[in-house]
Design a protein around this motif. Structure first.
Motif, PDB file in Angstrom:
ATOM      1  N   ARG A  63       1.083  -1.146  -0.444  1.00 15.32           N
ATOM      2  CA  ARG A  63      -0.087  -0.169  -0.209  1.00 15.32           C
ATOM      3  C   ARG A  63       1.160   0.968   0.240  1.00 15.32           C
ATOM      4  N   VAL A  75       2.247   3.529  -3.298  1.00 12.92           N
ATOM      5  CA  VAL A  75       2.111   4.316  -4.321  1.00 12.92           C
ATOM      6  C   VAL A  75       0.546   4.986  -3.497  1.00 12.92           C
ATOM      7  N   CYS A  76       0.322   6.419  -3.702  1.00 11.10           N
ATOM      8  CA  CYS A  76      -0.283   6.697  -2.247  1.00 11.10           C
ATOM      9  C   CYS A  76      -1.264   7.027  -3.148  1.00 11.10           C
ATOM     10  N   SER A  77      -2.255   8.088  -3.060  1.00 15.17           N
ATOM     11  CA  SER A  77      -3.485   8.740  -3.855  1.00 15.17           C
ATOM     12  C   SER A  77      -2.879  10.239  -3.926  1.00 15.17           C
ATOM     13  N   SER A  78      -1.987  10.345  -3.563  1.00 21.04           N
ATOM     14  CA  SER A  78      -1.700  11.684  -3.836  1.00 21.04           C
ATOM     15  C   SER A  78      -0.546  11.637  -4.706  1.00 21.04           C
ATOM     16  N   ASP A  79       0.027  10.425  -4.829  1.00 21.42           N
ATOM     17  CA  ASP A  79       0.899  10.796  -5.545  1.00 21.42           C
ATOM     18  C   ASP A  79       0.954  11.685  -6.936  1.00 21.42           C
ATOM     19  N   CYS A 123       3.283  13.992  -2.983  1.00 18.74           N
ATOM     20  CA  CYS A 123       3.256  12.945  -1.802  1.00 18.74           C
ATOM     21  C   CYS A 123       4.876  12.707  -1.180  1.00 18.74           C
ATOM     22  N   ALA A 158      -3.251  10.258   3.113  1.00 17.21           N
ATOM     23  CA  ALA A 158      -3.660   9.580   2.765  1.00 17.21           C
ATOM     24  C   ALA A 158      -2.644   7.786   3.070  1.00 17.21           C
ATOM     25  N   CYS A 159      -1.672   8.600   3.233  1.00 17.44           N
ATOM     26  CA  CYS A 159      -1.196   7.031   2.987  1.00 17.44           C
ATOM     27  C   CYS A 159      -0.109   6.601   4.305  1.00 17.44           C
TER      28      CYS A 159
END
Length: 615
Positions: free
Chosen positions: A546, A549-553, A556, A574-575
């Motif tokens: 998990r 990769v962060c959804s804010s990449d 982030c 998010a991460c």
């Protein structure tokens, strides 16, 4: 004012949220918790924890004799008019200024214009009323929601007369609070004097204008009923604001310090046994302890054996006579990493387990803690600014006192739970720290650290915990988030304890994740079950997956702490972030690039080549 119940809070909340000097915003009124000198210590059960008491004494002085739990009602349905029904923490109405919800009258609660309507059987319904309101009889009166506070821990009523009249004035007219406009923004909130028609918007009580419109700080400690000299500029805060009270606490895990169980019990309860002069006195003391439940496990021993152990301790023949003045975590590390950790103690039950397959080159050992106890003590508080992580008093806002004089006891709480201790392989961590890419990443995080401390007037060369800590801290956060998804616990009930030290003589590299909740959430057994190798390996792999990769990449992963003077790099809500009650550093010093490959960095991952997409 007569004493009666006005509401209820949990005993643990009196350490973390509503301690001495803090405001409790009840449904119909607001009260202030009074200082410890007003509490009844006879109603506060003692807590025995020698290491924590020694740590408290180093901060507050040797006069501190006991740790005590806040008072609480043991049974529901107690007559509120009886002596038992009046057990609790003393409070007083604060702020003193009230506002009538119908006519807007603004005055002190003891001005004779307001009356209190108490309901001892429904304390949450106790409230003030404006009996002679011209717009309706017995109109409700609520607390004025503006206060003054300063960095030195002082709290005062908002100077309404001074503010409306622009300074000292002979006008003593009644004041009215009213609103202009559709929204409740501060520019639409006004105060007016009925006598001279002076009026001012509360927007002038905030920001740069506030210094010109507010008086100097009076140095008031309302919970102690005293004033002191103060040179700080006060600032306006709102009732219920989170910056109104920040607790300063110390905490330890209850670990065995003696080689035998009886010796540990004597150490834990030495305050009870120290004055005993015979085995018969010990017999009476033990009966009292068993009845009160103050020292679990003491009933298993004969009073003659206890007396012999007490004699040995008095004459210096026992194993441990002085509590170490070193770091609080050092003795915990020694017990957690022992070749033969305690397996059956009243407050500490552990069992070794296998290290997850696939991570044995990175993790040295795993210890399952089926039973543990955490003890917390409140030693002071700050206002306006939160205390920094450093224990150096020069590097944090002044710590306000809990009582008028030096306290001989302080409030504490104990919570029971379970946990998983993961020890990292020291050689692997040391080799990873030496890598040039890791050192460069450390410099980037340290640049943010220096900028953050410079912005707060702190020494930029102090307080950086090191890249080892940041890696272990990030690992703990990722695993907390994964455990919360699987074990059924509330995510906020899982806490961390990081053991990180690069000292060549006694290095530490490990994390303890544990549940320590004041209620049953923390003793369900789910966390220990997930610590077994077949479960833990899967959870670590999922957590690392998990984190890649962060959804804010890419924002982030490309975050540079040196630019915005922050204390985290590739980390965000998010991460990586967790509840601040779970984190020992307030979501600071985090960087998932130290564990896994990210969009920006691929050569600093400690777990590169171990499981997940990094394999």
């Amino acid at each position: 004012m007569s004493s009666y119940l006005v509401g209820q809070v949990r005993p643990s909340q009196l350490l973390w949220t509503y301690g001495p000097g803090a405001l409790i915003d009840l449904p119909n009124l607001s009260v202030l918790t009074m200082g410890l000198d007003r509490w009844n210590p006879d109603r506060c059960p003692p807590i025995e924890e020698a290491r924590l008491l020694a740590a408290v004494r180093r901060v507050l002085g040797p006069q501190v004799e006991r740790l005590r739990m806040p008072p609480f009602l043991r049974e529901d349905g107690v007559d509120p008019m009886s002596a038992e029904g009046k057990i609790g923490v003393p409070v007083r109405p604060f702020p003193r200024w009230l506002r009538c919800v119908k006519c807007g009258l603004l005055a002190e609660y003891d001005s004779g214009l307001f009356d209190i309507k108490a309901n001892p059987y429904r304390p949450e319904q106790t409230h003030f009323v404006h009996s002679n309101c011209e717009k309706g009889k017995n109109a409700d009166a609520v607390p004025a929601r503006f206060l003054l506070a300063c960095r030195n821990g002082h709290l005062d009523d908002f100077p309404w007369h001074w503010f409306v009249h622009g300074g000292p004035s002979e006008c003593k007219g009644t004041l009215r609070f009213f609103e202009r406009g559709a929204s409740l923004q501060t520019e639409n909130l006004w105060v007016k004097c009925d006598t001279c028609d002076a009026a001012r918007s509360l927007v002038h009580a905030f920001g740069r204008e506030a210094q010109d419109n507010l008086p100097a700080c009076r140095g008031r400690h309302p919970h102690l009923n005293q004033y002191e000299e103060c040179g700080e500029d006060p600032r306006t805060i709102l009732l219920g604001a989170t910056n109104g009270w920040f607790p300063i606490t110390l905490s330890v895990l209850a670990i065995p310090l003696e080689r035998d169980q009886l010796g540990q019990l004597i150490l834990d309860g030495w305050e009870y046994f120290s004055d005993a002069e015979s085995a018969e006195e010990i017999k009476v003391i033990v009966k009292t302890l068993v009845k009160s439940g103050s020292l679990p496990g003491i009933d298993k021993w004969d009073h003659r054996d206890i007396w012999k152990a007490v004699e040995d301790r008095k004459e210096g023949r026992s194993g441990t006579t002085v509590i170490s003045e070193g770091d609080i975590k050092d003795p915990e590390w020694d017990v957690l990493t022992s070749d033969d950790p305690p397996t059956d103690w009243p407050h500490f039950l552990s069992s070794k387990t296998e290290t997850p397959e696939g991570y044995r080159d990175r993790l040295a050992s795993v210890l399952l803690l089926e039973r543990l106890r955490e003890v917390n003590a409140l030693i002071g508080y700050t206002r306006v600014e939160a205390p920094e992580e450093s224990t150096d008093p020069d590097e944090r806002p002044p710590m306000a006192d809990l009582s008028r004089n030096k306290p001989d006891w302080i409030p504490a709480s104990e919570v029971h739970g379970e946990g998983i201790f993961i020890r990292f392989d020291e050689n692997a961590v040391a080799e990873w720290e030496k890598q040039k890419a890791v050192q460069a990443r450390s410099q980037k995080l340290e640049a943010g650290h220096r900028g953050w401390r410079n912005a707060r007037g702190l020494d930029p060369d102090e307080g950086y915990p090191g890249i080892r800590y940041a890696m272990l801290h990030t690992f703990a956060h990722l695993l907390i988030r994964e455990l919360a998804l699987e074990c059924g616990y509330n995510a906020a009930s899982i806490r961390e304890r990081i053991y990180a030290k690069s000292d060549s003589e006694s290095p530490m590299a490990g994390v303890l994740l544990y549940t320590a909740a004041a209620d049953s959430d923390g003793t369900l057994g789910g966390l220990v079950e997930l610590g077994k190798p077949e479960n833990l390996g899967r959870l670590i792999e999922q957590a690392l997956d998990r984190a890649t990769v962060c959804s804010s990449d890419p924002l982030c992963s490309e975050h540079n702490p040196g630019v915005d003077r922050s204390l985290h790099s590739a980390a965000c809500h998010a991460c990586t972030f967790v509840a601040e009650t779970s984190c020992e550093r307030g979501n600071r010093y985090l960087d998932r690039a130290l564990l896994v490959k990210t969009f920006e960095v691929s050569d600093t991952a400690f777990f590169a080549g171990n499981g997940g997409s990094n394999g």
